[in-house]
Scaffold this motif. Sequence first.
Motif, PDB file in Angstrom:
ATOM      1  N   TYR A 180       0.835  -1.213   0.000  1.00  0.00           N
ATOM      2  CA  TYR A 180       0.000   0.000   0.000  1.00  0.00           C
ATOM      3  C   TYR A 180       0.864   1.255   0.000  1.00  0.00           C
ATOM      4  CZ  TYR A 180      -2.636   3.896   1.857  1.00  0.00           C
ATOM      5  OH  TYR A 180      -3.164   5.151   2.038  1.00  0.00           O
ATOM      6  N   ASN A 181       1.882   1.279   0.856  1.00  0.00           N
ATOM      7  CA  ASN A 181       2.742   2.458   0.949  1.00  0.00           C
ATOM      8  C   ASN A 181       3.487   2.723  -0.352  1.00  0.00           C
ATOM      9  OD1 ASN A 181       1.988   2.921   3.589  1.00  0.00           O
ATOM     10  ND2 ASN A 181       3.757   1.921   4.485  1.00  0.00           N
ATOM     11  N   ILE A 182       3.923   1.653  -1.012  1.00  0.00           N
ATOM     12  CA  ILE A 182       4.589   1.818  -2.313  1.00  0.00           C
ATOM     13  C   ILE A 182       3.609   2.423  -3.315  1.00  0.00           C
ATOM     14  CG2 ILE A 182       5.653   0.619  -4.253  1.00  0.00           C
ATOM     15  CD1 ILE A 182       6.656  -1.490  -2.194  1.00  0.00           C
ATOM     16  N   GLY A 183       2.384   1.901  -3.328  1.00  0.00           N
ATOM     17  CA  GLY A 183       1.365   2.440  -4.242  1.00  0.00           C
ATOM     18  C   GLY A 183       1.104   3.909  -4.008  1.00  0.00           C
ATOM     19  N   ALA A 184       0.979   4.307  -2.738  1.00  0.00           N
ATOM     20  CA  ALA A 184       0.733   5.711  -2.413  1.00  0.00           C
ATOM     21  C   ALA A 184       1.903   6.590  -2.843  1.00  0.00           C
ATOM     22  CB  ALA A 184       0.485   5.856  -0.913  1.00  0.00           C
ATOM     23  N   ALA A 185       3.131   6.087  -2.639  1.00  0.00           N
ATOM     24  CA  ALA A 185       4.318   6.860  -3.033  1.00  0.00           C
ATOM     25  C   ALA A 185       4.361   7.047  -4.543  1.00  0.00           C
ATOM     26  CB  ALA A 185       5.583   6.157  -2.548  1.00  0.00           C
ATOM     27  N   TYR A 186       3.966   6.025  -5.299  1.00  0.00           N
ATOM     28  CA  TYR A 186       3.991   6.147  -6.758  1.00  0.00           C
ATOM     29  C   TYR A 186       2.936   7.132  -7.269  1.00  0.00           C
ATOM     30  CZ  TYR A 186       7.623   2.778  -7.878  1.00  0.00           C
ATOM     31  OH  TYR A 186       8.841   2.150  -8.025  1.00  0.00           O
ATOM     32  N   TYR A 228       0.697  -1.792  -7.360  1.00  0.00           N
ATOM     33  CA  TYR A 228       1.035  -2.092  -5.965  1.00  0.00           C
ATOM     34  C   TYR A 228      -0.185  -1.997  -5.044  1.00  0.00           C
ATOM     35  CZ  TYR A 228       5.986  -2.606  -6.828  1.00  0.00           C
ATOM     36  OH  TYR A 228       7.202  -3.075  -7.255  1.00  0.00           O
ATOM     37  N   LEU A 229      -1.120  -1.123  -5.355  1.00  0.00           N
ATOM     38  CA  LEU A 229      -2.348  -1.063  -4.563  1.00  0.00           C
ATOM     39  C   LEU A 229      -3.149  -2.354  -4.730  1.00  0.00           C
ATOM     40  CD1 LEU A 229      -3.387   2.654  -5.189  1.00  0.00           C
ATOM     41  CD2 LEU A 229      -2.476   1.690  -3.066  1.00  0.00           C
ATOM     42  N   LYS A 230      -3.106  -2.918  -5.943  1.00  0.00           N
ATOM     43  CA  LYS A 230      -3.770  -4.212  -6.178  1.00  0.00           C
ATOM     44  C   LYS A 230      -3.094  -5.318  -5.368  1.00  0.00           C
ATOM     45  CE  LYS A 230      -6.533  -7.123  -8.365  1.00  0.00           C
ATOM     46  NZ  LYS A 230      -6.011  -8.434  -7.928  1.00  0.00           N
ATOM     47  N   LYS A 231      -1.752  -5.279  -5.290  1.00  0.00           N
ATOM     48  CA  LYS A 231      -1.043  -6.266  -4.477  1.00  0.00           C
ATOM     49  C   LYS A 231      -1.426  -6.133  -3.004  1.00  0.00           C
ATOM     50  CE  LYS A 231       3.082  -6.979  -7.334  1.00  0.00           C
ATOM     51  NZ  LYS A 231       4.560  -6.934  -7.366  1.00  0.00           N
ATOM     52  N   ALA A 232      -1.574  -4.896  -2.562  1.00  0.00           N
ATOM     53  CA  ALA A 232      -1.994  -4.670  -1.171  1.00  0.00           C
ATOM     54  C   ALA A 232      -3.358  -5.285  -0.921  1.00  0.00           C
ATOM     55  CB  ALA A 232      -2.021  -3.177  -0.869  1.00  0.00           C
ATOM     56  N   GLU A 233      -4.258  -5.103  -1.878  1.00  0.00           N
ATOM     57  CA  GLU A 233      -5.604  -5.672  -1.764  1.00  0.00           C
ATOM     58  C   GLU A 233      -5.550  -7.192  -1.766  1.00  0.00           C
ATOM     59  OE1 GLU A 233      -9.912  -4.501  -3.619  1.00  0.00           O
ATOM     60  OE2 GLU A 233      -8.256  -4.742  -5.026  1.00  0.00           O
TER      61      GLU A 233
END
Length: 410
Positions: free
Chosen positions: A266-272, A284-289
């Motif tokens: 999630y944090n990687i997705g937000a940073a991107y 990365y948000l999908k991976k978090a999910e």
Amino acid sequence: MSKSDSIKNTDRPARSAKLPGLLLKSERIRQNKGQKEVCYGICVPSYLSKIEHGSVCPDRKILSELFDRLGICYEEDEAKLSCYRKLIEDYFYCLQYELDTKTIYEKLQAEEEKLRYSEYAIDWLLIRAFEQEEVMLFLEELEAYMEPKQHAYYHLLLSLFVKDVEQKILLCKEACETLHHSYAMNFLCGAYLLAGNYSAIHAMEQRIVAAAIEEGNTFQLADFCFLNGSAYACLNMEEMMMLYYERGIRLLQNTGWQNRLSMPYYNIGAAYINLKKYDLALTYLKKAEDHGESSIDLLQKKAIALIRMGRKEAAVPFLEKLRETLSEASYVDLLKYEESMMECEDGFLENPKYLELLEKLIHAIRAERHFGHLYFYRDVIVEAYKKQRKYKQALEFEREISESIIKNNF
């Protein structure tokens, strides 16, 4: 570190020996009974008074009889006490290594009546607090009777409740001075993250890595990698962010902690999103999910990524799900939702209502969240000020962000 070192010393300090007397007095007062009534036939009232004030240390038999007079079983059997002691040591060992604590907690919970009024009363309250029971007020009353390691764990717990970040840091530092293990050090790094003091996290690396390796503590080693990765993510330092996040992910990828990977993803997705690499953000948000993340923040970040890609229609389902959660959302989350909705409007940056909303969001984030949340909105805040010809405010906000980064990291 052995399990026996995790919370208890075999030699109990004098202040710990005073604890049974305090518990006895507290229960006697609660039952509205006088000293003579409680100690008749067991000891003289003056001796009971000394027990209650901790000036003498009676043997367990006398304590057992006094507690029995109050209808409480005070355990004096050494075999059972040894069993309690081992369970308590095992609990804190598992806590430190992120192993299963629930099974041990349930075994201790079955002995609640005896543990509550025993020499292990403080240990039991600490465990209940770590299991998220509301017992911090009871612990506060017993703080003066805590052994050093009990006091250190109490400070770690207390750091979760105090709002002032400098106080959080101080409490965690004091705990680290006693415990010296990677679990406590990561608490301190978490406090540094909330304070936006990222250089302090980087400076902890050698110390934590050495401790975690010596302990053989894979989880805490990975957790530090995630904390350090988050520190770099808050500064949009992509290469260093990914170095530490990927290191932590590799440490946990073939372990039983798969569900803990949702937060770094999630944090990687937000940073991107901040780096304007929206396809990577969504990946990365999908991976978090996929790893179990289902928070309000995840929905909001997915919506923002799609909106800023120009795919507003694709963002609608996520915005609708967000709206369904608003009754349970915090004030900050509510403002974030409203901000996401306004980003869907044409010319939103020129809308005075949008800037008014942003200023509310800035104030709320400062009060309730760490610097990284504010940094996420840096570009739209500055751009909105400029679009509405509020150059002074744009410059002041940029200066605030820059000064925070320089102050805490250089």
